[in-house]
Motif scaffolding. Structure first.
Motif, PDB file in Angstrom:
ATOM      1  N   LYS A  72       0.814  -1.225   0.000  1.00 47.52           N
ATOM      2  CA  LYS A  72       0.000   0.000   0.000  1.00 47.52           C
ATOM      3  C   LYS A  72       0.845   1.272   0.000  1.00 47.52           C
ATOM      4  O   LYS A  72       2.004   1.262   0.380  1.00 47.52           O
ATOM      5  CB  LYS A  72      -0.909   0.014   1.228  1.00 47.52           C
ATOM      6  CG  LYS A  72      -2.033  -1.003   1.153  1.00 47.52           C
ATOM      7  CD  LYS A  72      -2.854  -0.997   2.430  1.00 47.52           C
ATOM      8  CE  LYS A  72      -4.019  -1.966   2.320  1.00 47.52           C
ATOM      9  NZ  LYS A  72      -4.678  -2.170   3.626  1.00 47.52           N
ATOM     10  N   ASP A  73       0.195   2.368  -0.388  1.00 50.94           N
ATOM     11  CA  ASP A  73       0.813   3.679  -0.296  1.00 50.94           C
ATOM     12  C   ASP A  73       0.504   4.289   1.062  1.00 50.94           C
ATOM     13  O   ASP A  73      -0.259   3.740   1.846  1.00 50.94           O
ATOM     14  CB  ASP A  73       0.293   4.582  -1.429  1.00 50.94           C
ATOM     15  CG  ASP A  73       1.282   4.651  -2.591  1.00 50.94           C
ATOM     16  OD1 ASP A  73       2.501   4.699  -2.311  1.00 50.94           O
ATOM     17  OD2 ASP A  73       0.845   4.640  -3.743  1.00 50.94           O
ATOM     18  N   GLU A  74       1.100   5.445   1.314  1.00 52.86           N
ATOM     19  CA  GLU A  74       0.961   6.105   2.611  1.00 52.86           C
ATOM     20  C   GLU A  74      -0.507   6.307   2.994  1.00 52.86           C
ATOM     21  O   GLU A  74      -0.871   6.192   4.160  1.00 52.86           O
ATOM     22  CB  GLU A  74       1.684   7.463   2.549  1.00 52.86           C
ATOM     23  CG  GLU A  74       1.868   8.101   3.894  1.00 52.86           C
ATOM     24  CD  GLU A  74       2.553   9.458   3.813  1.00 52.86           C
ATOM     25  OE1 GLU A  74       2.852   9.912   2.685  1.00 52.86           O
ATOM     26  OE2 GLU A  74       2.765  10.057   4.877  1.00 52.86           O
ATOM     27  N   TYR A 101      11.066   7.966  -6.571  1.00 56.47           N
ATOM     28  CA  TYR A 101      10.686   6.668  -7.120  1.00 56.47           C
ATOM     29  C   TYR A 101      10.793   5.644  -6.005  1.00 56.47           C
ATOM     30  O   TYR A 101      11.750   5.640  -5.236  1.00 56.47           O
ATOM     31  CB  TYR A 101      11.617   6.272  -8.275  1.00 56.47           C
ATOM     32  CG  TYR A 101      11.215   4.965  -8.938  1.00 56.47           C
ATOM     33  CD1 TYR A 101      10.314   4.956 -10.002  1.00 56.47           C
ATOM     34  CD2 TYR A 101      11.710   3.746  -8.481  1.00 56.47           C
ATOM     35  CE1 TYR A 101       9.918   3.762 -10.593  1.00 56.47           C
ATOM     36  CE2 TYR A 101      11.315   2.551  -9.075  1.00 56.47           C
ATOM     37  CZ  TYR A 101      10.430   2.568 -10.130  1.00 56.47           C
ATOM     38  OH  TYR A 101      10.039   1.377 -10.711  1.00 56.47           O
ATOM     39  N   HIS A 102       9.798   4.779  -5.873  1.00 57.20           N
ATOM     40  CA  HIS A 102       9.866   3.696  -4.889  1.00 57.20           C
ATOM     41  C   HIS A 102       9.132   2.478  -5.416  1.00 57.20           C
ATOM     42  O   HIS A 102       8.204   2.590  -6.205  1.00 57.20           O
ATOM     43  CB  HIS A 102       9.309   4.143  -3.537  1.00 57.20           C
ATOM     44  CG  HIS A 102       7.893   4.656  -3.598  1.00 57.20           C
ATOM     45  ND1 HIS A 102       7.595   5.954  -3.951  1.00 57.20           N
ATOM     46  CD2 HIS A 102       6.715   4.051  -3.361  1.00 57.20           C
ATOM     47  CE1 HIS A 102       6.284   6.121  -3.920  1.00 57.20           C
ATOM     48  NE2 HIS A 102       5.718   4.976  -3.582  1.00 57.20           N
ATOM     49  N   TYR A 103       9.614   1.335  -4.968  1.00 57.53           N
ATOM     50  CA  TYR A 103       9.001   0.061  -5.351  1.00 57.53           C
ATOM     51  C   TYR A 103       7.918  -0.307  -4.341  1.00 57.53           C
ATOM     52  O   TYR A 103       7.955   0.116  -3.185  1.00 57.53           O
ATOM     53  CB  TYR A 103      10.042  -1.060  -5.350  1.00 57.53           C
ATOM     54  CG  TYR A 103      11.199  -0.861  -6.298  1.00 57.53           C
ATOM     55  CD1 TYR A 103      11.106  -1.244  -7.635  1.00 57.53           C
ATOM     56  CD2 TYR A 103      12.397  -0.317  -5.848  1.00 57.53           C
ATOM     57  CE1 TYR A 103      12.187  -1.091  -8.502  1.00 57.53           C
ATOM     58  CE2 TYR A 103      13.487  -0.160  -6.707  1.00 57.53           C
ATOM     59  CZ  TYR A 103      13.370  -0.547  -8.027  1.00 57.53           C
ATOM     60  OH  TYR A 103      14.437  -0.396  -8.874  1.00 57.53           O
ATOM     61  N   HIS A 104       6.986  -1.145  -4.788  1.00 56.53           N
ATOM     62  CA  HIS A 104       6.004  -1.744  -3.884  1.00 56.53           C
ATOM     63  C   HIS A 104       6.031  -3.261  -4.028  1.00 56.53           C
ATOM     64  O   HIS A 104       6.290  -3.786  -5.113  1.00 56.53           O
ATOM     65  CB  HIS A 104       4.588  -1.260  -4.225  1.00 56.53           C
ATOM     66  CG  HIS A 104       4.282   0.119  -3.734  1.00 56.53           C
ATOM     67  ND1 HIS A 104       3.909   0.368  -2.434  1.00 56.53           N
ATOM     68  CD2 HIS A 104       4.301   1.324  -4.360  1.00 56.53           C
ATOM     69  CE1 HIS A 104       3.702   1.670  -2.282  1.00 56.53           C
ATOM     70  NE2 HIS A 104       3.950   2.276  -3.436  1.00 56.53           N
ATOM     71  N   VAL A 105       5.746  -3.948  -2.920  1.00 54.61           N
ATOM     72  CA  VAL A 105       5.508  -5.387  -2.977  1.00 54.61           C
ATOM     73  C   VAL A 105       4.351  -5.619  -3.950  1.00 54.61           C
ATOM     74  O   VAL A 105       3.396  -4.850  -3.981  1.00 54.61           O
ATOM     75  CB  VAL A 105       5.143  -5.915  -1.567  1.00 54.61           C
ATOM     76  CG1 VAL A 105       4.653  -7.350  -1.624  1.00 54.61           C
ATOM     77  CG2 VAL A 105       6.337  -5.774  -0.628  1.00 54.61           C
ATOM     78  N   GLY A 145       7.224  -0.138  -9.536  1.00 56.78           N
ATOM     79  CA  GLY A 145       7.416   1.111  -8.799  1.00 56.78           C
ATOM     80  C   GLY A 145       6.712   2.285  -9.444  1.00 56.78           C
ATOM     81  O   GLY A 145       6.134   2.171 -10.533  1.00 56.78           O
ATOM     82  N   HIS A 146       6.765   3.409  -8.753  1.00 54.24           N
ATOM     83  CA  HIS A 146       6.233   4.666  -9.276  1.00 54.24           C
ATOM     84  C   HIS A 146       6.820   5.820  -8.469  1.00 54.24           C
ATOM     85  O   HIS A 146       7.498   5.599  -7.461  1.00 54.24           O
ATOM     86  CB  HIS A 146       4.699   4.667  -9.265  1.00 54.24           C
ATOM     87  CG  HIS A 146       4.087   4.677  -7.895  1.00 54.24           C
ATOM     88  ND1 HIS A 146       2.761   4.961  -7.649  1.00 54.24           N
ATOM     89  CD2 HIS A 146       4.625   4.416  -6.658  1.00 54.24           C
ATOM     90  CE1 HIS A 146       2.513   4.891  -6.353  1.00 54.24           C
ATOM     91  NE2 HIS A 146       3.611   4.554  -5.732  1.00 54.24           N
ATOM     92  N   VAL A 147       6.536   7.027  -8.913  1.00 47.78           N
ATOM     93  CA  VAL A 147       7.060   8.215  -8.246  1.00 47.78           C
ATOM     94  C   VAL A 147       5.970   8.807  -7.361  1.00 47.78           C
ATOM     95  O   VAL A 147       4.817   8.908  -7.763  1.00 47.78           O
ATOM     96  CB  VAL A 147       7.517   9.259  -9.303  1.00 47.78           C
ATOM     97  CG1 VAL A 147       7.918  10.561  -8.626  1.00 47.78           C
ATOM     98  CG2 VAL A 147       8.687   8.710 -10.119  1.00 47.78           C
TER      99      VAL A 147
END
Ligand SMILES: [Zn+2]
Ligand SMILES: [Zn+2]
Length: 255
Positions: free
Chosen positions: A196-198, A224-228, A211-213
């Motif tokens: 999830k995001d913040e 930029y960060h990755y997500h499970v 990932g996305h920014v």
């Protein structure tokens, strides 16, 4: 005959020249990303149990050293250890490996930046969880993860490989379970978060590398960060942390 040899020589020289030209064009310069990850890295990495994580900043690079041993319960501590717990649930007939301490060192840029060439992740460590244990992708041995591999995972989505190197492949009770936890950094310096995001929503705009920014709880500037992955892996009931390529340029990970 001689003429042909000259011709071949000339062609190979041309090829060599065009290759090196190409290389110059795609080699990344010393450009820096806009977001400095140093303070987040310094405050996030720790392993109270094994006391095995150090963070050292040198110029434009951060080196994180660890033993790779986890700071939580797992069957892989071995029966009798204070951190031992039995496998939970399913059949774990294949789990007969043990784990040992290593001397890992992952070097990442202070300001990670997108690379024009997206290098595929490979076998072995693709990143490091915040307790110093390596993160692996969705490959194991000669191919993608199979039931034989995931039947050896503990409750945290981890297991040791043939090198007795404990590592995470999937979401699990320690790192993240369907949440927005920061779980570690990949070798290109970009952070990895849970599914999830913040704001507790599932990101809908992830690229092919997962990932996305955007901003996160740790970074108020967009990064930029990755997500499970939010898609169940095969029939495992598990969610893979990382598959595909790096967004940035891969740093070293030695042992
Ligand atoms: Zn593995
Ligand atoms: Zn996100």
């Amino acid at each position: 005959m001689k003429k042909n040899q000259y011709l071949i020589l000339a062609i190979s020289m041309l090829l060599l020249m065009s290759c090196s030209d190409n290389e110059t064009a795609t080699t990344t310069t010393n450009e820096q990303g806009t977001v400095d990850i140093t303070t987040v890295v310094q405050s996030s990495f720790s392993n109270d149990y094994t006391d095995g994580v150090t963070v050292e900043v040198s110029g434009d690079n951060i080196t994180i050293r660890s033993t790779g041993l986890p700071d939580h319960k797992t069957p892989y501590w071995g029966v009798g250890h204070e951190m031992y717990e039995d496998f939970l649930g399913t059949n774990h007939a294949n789990a007969n490996t043990s784990m040992i301490a290593h001397n890992y060192a992952m070097t990442i840029p202070t300001n990670p930046i997108e690379s024009s060439f997206k290098e595929e992740t490979e076998l072995g460590a693709v990143g490091m969880a915040l307790n110093g244990a390596p993160i692996y992708n969705d490959y194991e041995g000669m191919g993608v993860l199979t039931e034989i591999a995931w039947s050896t995972f503990d409750a945290t989505g981890a297991h040791p490989g043939p090198g007795e190197d404990y590592h995470y492949h999937c979401e699990g009770t320690y790192l993240t379970v369907d949440d927005n936890n920061l779980i570690g950094f990949l070798r290109d310096g970009f952070p990895v978060y849970g599914r999830k995001d913040e704001d507790e929503s599932y990101p809908s705009d992830l690229d092919v590398n997962g990932g996305h920014v955007g901003t996160t709880a740790d970074f108020s500037e967009e990064i930029y960060h990755y997500h499970v992955s939010s898609e169940e892996y095969s029939t495992s009931g598990l969610f893979v942390i990382k598959s595909g390529a790096y967004h940035g340029t891969k740093g070293t990970f030695t042992q």
